[in-house]
Design a protein around this motif. Structure first.
Motif, PDB file in Angstrom:
ATOM      1  N   TYR A   6       0.815  -1.212   0.000  1.00 56.65           N
ATOM      2  CA  TYR A   6       0.000   0.000   0.000  1.00 56.65           C
ATOM      3  C   TYR A   6       0.853   1.267   0.000  1.00 56.65           C
ATOM      4  O   TYR A   6       1.867   1.346   0.698  1.00 56.65           O
ATOM      5  CB  TYR A   6      -0.891   0.028   1.249  1.00 56.65           C
ATOM      6  CG  TYR A   6      -1.844  -1.134   1.356  1.00 56.65           C
ATOM      7  CD1 TYR A   6      -3.002  -1.174   0.579  1.00 56.65           C
ATOM      8  CD2 TYR A   6      -1.606  -2.175   2.243  1.00 56.65           C
ATOM      9  CE1 TYR A   6      -3.887  -2.236   0.682  1.00 56.65           C
ATOM     10  CE2 TYR A   6      -2.491  -3.242   2.353  1.00 56.65           C
ATOM     11  CZ  TYR A   6      -3.624  -3.261   1.564  1.00 56.65           C
ATOM     12  OH  TYR A   6      -4.490  -4.313   1.665  1.00 56.65           O
TER      13      TYR A   6
ATOM     14  N   ARG B  57      -0.647   4.632   0.721  1.00 58.47           N
ATOM     15  CA  ARG B  57      -1.871   5.367   1.036  1.00 58.47           C
ATOM     16  C   ARG B  57      -1.691   6.391   2.151  1.00 58.47           C
ATOM     17  O   ARG B  57      -2.639   7.086   2.514  1.00 58.47           O
ATOM     18  CB  ARG B  57      -2.969   4.379   1.427  1.00 58.47           C
ATOM     19  CG  ARG B  57      -2.732   3.692   2.750  1.00 58.47           C
ATOM     20  CD  ARG B  57      -3.542   2.432   2.979  1.00 58.47           C
ATOM     21  NE  ARG B  57      -4.942   2.503   2.659  1.00 58.47           N
ATOM     22  CZ  ARG B  57      -5.752   1.440   2.690  1.00 58.47           C
ATOM     23  NH1 ARG B  57      -5.275   0.237   3.024  1.00 58.47           N
ATOM     24  NH2 ARG B  57      -7.014   1.555   2.381  1.00 58.47           N
ATOM     25  N   LYS B  58      -0.492   6.537   2.692  1.00 59.14           N
ATOM     26  CA  LYS B  58      -0.269   7.477   3.791  1.00 59.14           C
ATOM     27  C   LYS B  58      -0.599   8.902   3.336  1.00 59.14           C
ATOM     28  O   LYS B  58      -0.182   9.347   2.275  1.00 59.14           O
ATOM     29  CB  LYS B  58       1.185   7.407   4.276  1.00 59.14           C
ATOM     30  CG  LYS B  58       1.489   8.305   5.471  1.00 59.14           C
ATOM     31  CD  LYS B  58       2.911   8.091   5.948  1.00 59.14           C
ATOM     32  CE  LYS B  58       3.303   9.074   7.039  1.00 59.14           C
ATOM     33  NZ  LYS B  58       2.418   8.997   8.211  1.00 59.14           N
TER      34      LYS B  58
ATOM     35  N   SER C 228      -7.765   9.504   3.833  1.00 56.14           N
ATOM     36  CA  SER C 228      -7.338   9.548   5.241  1.00 56.14           C
ATOM     37  C   SER C 228      -7.727  10.862   5.902  1.00 56.14           C
ATOM     38  O   SER C 228      -7.681  10.981   7.126  1.00 56.14           O
ATOM     39  CB  SER C 228      -5.830   9.332   5.348  1.00 56.14           C
ATOM     40  OG  SER C 228      -5.110  10.466   4.877  1.00 56.14           O
TER      41      SER C 228
ATOM     42  N   ILE D 199     -10.878  -1.228   8.126  1.00 59.55           N
ATOM     43  CA  ILE D 199      -9.811  -0.523   7.414  1.00 59.55           C
ATOM     44  C   ILE D 199      -9.907   0.978   7.659  1.00 59.55           C
ATOM     45  O   ILE D 199      -8.917   1.637   8.002  1.00 59.55           O
ATOM     46  CB  ILE D 199      -9.882  -0.815   5.900  1.00 59.55           C
ATOM     47  CG1 ILE D 199      -9.706  -2.307   5.635  1.00 59.55           C
ATOM     48  CG2 ILE D 199      -8.825  -0.011   5.150  1.00 59.55           C
ATOM     49  CD1 ILE D 199      -9.945  -2.703   4.183  1.00 59.55           C
TER      50      ILE D 199
ATOM     51  N   LEU E 165      -7.024   4.391   9.143  1.00 59.66           N
ATOM     52  CA  LEU E 165      -6.400   5.378   8.265  1.00 59.66           C
ATOM     53  C   LEU E 165      -5.949   6.622   9.012  1.00 59.66           C
ATOM     54  O   LEU E 165      -4.919   7.214   8.677  1.00 59.66           O
ATOM     55  CB  LEU E 165      -7.367   5.772   7.147  1.00 59.66           C
ATOM     56  CG  LEU E 165      -7.813   4.665   6.191  1.00 59.66           C
ATOM     57  CD1 LEU E 165      -8.787   5.227   5.156  1.00 59.66           C
ATOM     58  CD2 LEU E 165      -6.611   4.029   5.505  1.00 59.66           C
ATOM     59  N   SER E 166      -6.722   7.045  10.019  1.00 56.43           N
ATOM     60  CA  SER E 166      -6.370   8.260  10.765  1.00 56.43           C
ATOM     61  C   SER E 166      -7.330   8.445  11.931  1.00 56.43           C
ATOM     62  O   SER E 166      -8.442   7.901  11.918  1.00 56.43           O
ATOM     63  CB  SER E 166      -6.449   9.488   9.850  1.00 56.43           C
ATOM     64  OG  SER E 166      -7.787   9.733   9.459  1.00 56.43           O
TER      65      SER E 166
ATOM     66  N   ARG F  41      -6.065  -5.111   8.635  1.00 59.89           N
ATOM     67  CA  ARG F  41      -4.898  -4.697   7.858  1.00 59.89           C
ATOM     68  C   ARG F  41      -3.888  -4.125   8.849  1.00 59.89           C
ATOM     69  O   ARG F  41      -3.875  -2.923   9.139  1.00 59.89           O
ATOM     70  CB  ARG F  41      -5.274  -3.632   6.822  1.00 59.89           C
ATOM     71  CG  ARG F  41      -6.307  -4.064   5.805  1.00 59.89           C
ATOM     72  CD  ARG F  41      -5.749  -5.073   4.813  1.00 59.89           C
ATOM     73  NE  ARG F  41      -6.701  -5.337   3.737  1.00 59.89           N
ATOM     74  CZ  ARG F  41      -7.638  -6.265   3.780  1.00 59.89           C
ATOM     75  NH1 ARG F  41      -7.773  -7.014   4.882  1.00 59.89           N
ATOM     76  NH2 ARG F  41      -8.459  -6.460   2.766  1.00 59.89           N
TER      77      ARG F  41
ATOM     78  N   LYS G 292      -0.879  -3.343   8.717  1.00 59.39           N
ATOM     79  CA  LYS G 292       0.065  -2.334   8.228  1.00 59.39           C
ATOM     80  C   LYS G 292      -0.423  -0.905   8.459  1.00 59.39           C
ATOM     81  O   LYS G 292       0.390   0.024   8.495  1.00 59.39           O
ATOM     82  CB  LYS G 292       0.332  -2.537   6.730  1.00 59.39           C
ATOM     83  CG  LYS G 292       1.101  -3.807   6.399  1.00 59.39           C
ATOM     84  CD  LYS G 292       1.303  -3.936   4.893  1.00 59.39           C
ATOM     85  CE  LYS G 292       2.062  -5.201   4.540  1.00 59.39           C
ATOM     86  NZ  LYS G 292       2.248  -5.361   3.069  1.00 59.39           N
ATOM     87  N   ILE G 293      -1.737  -0.708   8.592  1.00 58.76           N
ATOM     88  CA  ILE G 293      -2.240   0.655   8.725  1.00 58.76           C
ATOM     89  C   ILE G 293      -2.433   1.072  10.184  1.00 58.76           C
ATOM     90  O   ILE G 293      -2.751   2.237  10.450  1.00 58.76           O
ATOM     91  CB  ILE G 293      -3.571   0.833   7.969  1.00 58.76           C
ATOM     92  CG1 ILE G 293      -4.673  -0.055   8.568  1.00 58.76           C
ATOM     93  CG2 ILE G 293      -3.391   0.547   6.487  1.00 58.76           C
ATOM     94  CD1 ILE G 293      -6.034   0.160   7.932  1.00 58.76           C
ATOM     95  N   TRP G 294      -2.219   0.152  11.125  1.00 61.16           N
ATOM     96  CA  TRP G 294      -2.368   0.470  12.544  1.00 61.16           C
ATOM     97  C   TRP G 294      -1.008   0.719  13.178  1.00 61.16           C
ATOM     98  O   TRP G 294       0.018   0.216  12.715  1.00 61.16           O
ATOM     99  CB  TRP G 294      -3.077  -0.668  13.278  1.00 61.16           C
ATOM    100  CG  TRP G 294      -4.500  -0.857  12.872  1.00 61.16           C
ATOM    101  CD1 TRP G 294      -4.982  -1.742  11.948  1.00 61.16           C
ATOM    102  CD2 TRP G 294      -5.633  -0.138  13.349  1.00 61.16           C
ATOM    103  NE1 TRP G 294      -6.338  -1.622  11.832  1.00 61.16           N
ATOM    104  CE2 TRP G 294      -6.777  -0.644  12.687  1.00 61.16           C
ATOM    105  CE3 TRP G 294      -5.800   0.889  14.289  1.00 61.16           C
ATOM    106  CZ2 TRP G 294      -8.055  -0.159  12.927  1.00 61.16           C
ATOM    107  CZ3 TRP G 294      -7.077   1.373  14.523  1.00 61.16           C
ATOM    108  CH2 TRP G 294      -8.187   0.858  13.850  1.00 61.16           C
TER     109      TRP G 294
END
Length: 318
Positions: free
Chosen positions: A103, A105-106, A111, A134, A138-139, A167, A169-171
């Motif tokens: 990803y 997506r940062k 987000s 998800i 994201l934020s 997911r 990776k996003i946490w």
């Protein structure tokens, strides 16, 4: 509106050959996002669906909005951000049964979604509100937005369906992920966890023990995905039943199967089917999309779904 869903969709780049991504020289662009996959799946089955999100004011955003709109999904509450990009991700088909996702997506436009940005009216006409785990990863502002969405839905009598869709990776870390996934699950009417997500949340237990743990969070209905084995349904009324899966000779792309499952279940419930029938339809949808490359490309029409469930699909249609 039958179903409203909120979340990020990204431009998806898939290599035109199998193997490690470093060796890829050409790519195909598609679009992928759990929530839009569900919205498209429902639309193809004849239901009214709305996808709410935020996209960059860029070419990826233009192409994505055009694609999702063309699938019959209501995108009237999708907004654009001139100062943040549309997210991007890549799939890597290393070898059979080894698919990896990367990803980028940062700080994406999605987000930046927040509670002030979300309009109450976008949810008030919905029978179901579909959310995933998800979006809150994201934020912090996305978490505040989902909390508002849940308040609006509960105040309106709209049923909330939650797919943990883990997911990591996003946490920030596993503890944070576990805390928020349990929180959103506990505020939902229906939860659609996978077996690995249940293990992440509660440790190593049997499927029956997992659903009991979910019920202890106050959840009325649990439909747990068991992969090729099918699914396990459980309701607060005491119903617990395993629903068989569908055999697939070759899995081409497993990504998106859970979203197809969610669309199949929601479609069944909207059609007035029993919980068992809705879960069986979800199992069929999940199996069908694994046979096609792409997140949304394998989502069937209603006639295709009926044929598949009846075992009537042939190699060649003349």
């Amino acid at each position: 509106m039958d179903v409203v869903t909120i979340g990020e969709t990204m431009a998806l780049f898939t290599p035109n050959e199998e193997g490690m991504l470093r060796h890829a020289h050409s790519f195909s662009m598609k679009f992928g996002g759990a929530e839009s996959n569900v919205a498209i799946g429902l639309s193809r089955l004849g239901h009214r669906s709305r996808w709410i999100s935020r996209l960059g004011e860029d070419e990826f955003g233009d192409a994505m909005l055009s694609f999702i709109r063309s699938e019959g999904v209501d995108v009237s509450y999708v907004t654009r951000d001139q100062n943040a990009p549309t997210g991007v991700f890549f799939k890597e088909f290393r070898r059979m049964n080894d698919t990896r996702v990367y990803y980028y997506r940062k700080d994406s436009a999605a987000s930046r979604m927040n509670a002030d940005w979300l309009l109450d009216e976008s949810i008030l006409d919905a029978e179901y509100l579909h959310l995933t785990g998800i979006t809150p990863g994201l934020s912090p502002s996305c978490r505040e937005m989902l909390e508002k969405a849940i308040r609006v839905a509960k105040g309106n009598g709209t049923k909330i369906v939650f797919d943990p869709n883990l997911r990591l990776k996003i946490w920030r870390d596993g503890t944070e992920a576990r805390q928020f996934l349990k929180k959103y699950a506990s505020e939902s009417d229906i939860v659609l966890p996978g077996i690995s997500e249940a293990e992440f949340l509660f440790g190593a237990l049997s499927p029956e023990e997992y659903v009991e743990n979910f019920h202890e969070l106050g959840i009325e209905t649990v439909i747990m995905k068991l992969g090729k084995e099918g699914s396990l349904i459980s309701s607060s009324s005491g119903l617990v039943k395993k629903i068989p899966g569908f055999m697939v000779e070759r899995v081409i792309d497993p990504v998106g199967a859970g979203d197809a499952f969610a669309a199949g279940v929601l479609s069944g419930l909207l059609d007035g089917k029993t919980l068992e029938e809705a879960a069986l339809q979800g199992n069929a949808m999940g199996a069908m999309v694994t046979m096609v490359n792409g997140d949304a490309e394998g989502l069937p029409t209603r006639s295709d779904l009926v044929s598949f469930m009846n075992g009537n699909l042939e190699d060649v249609t003349r």
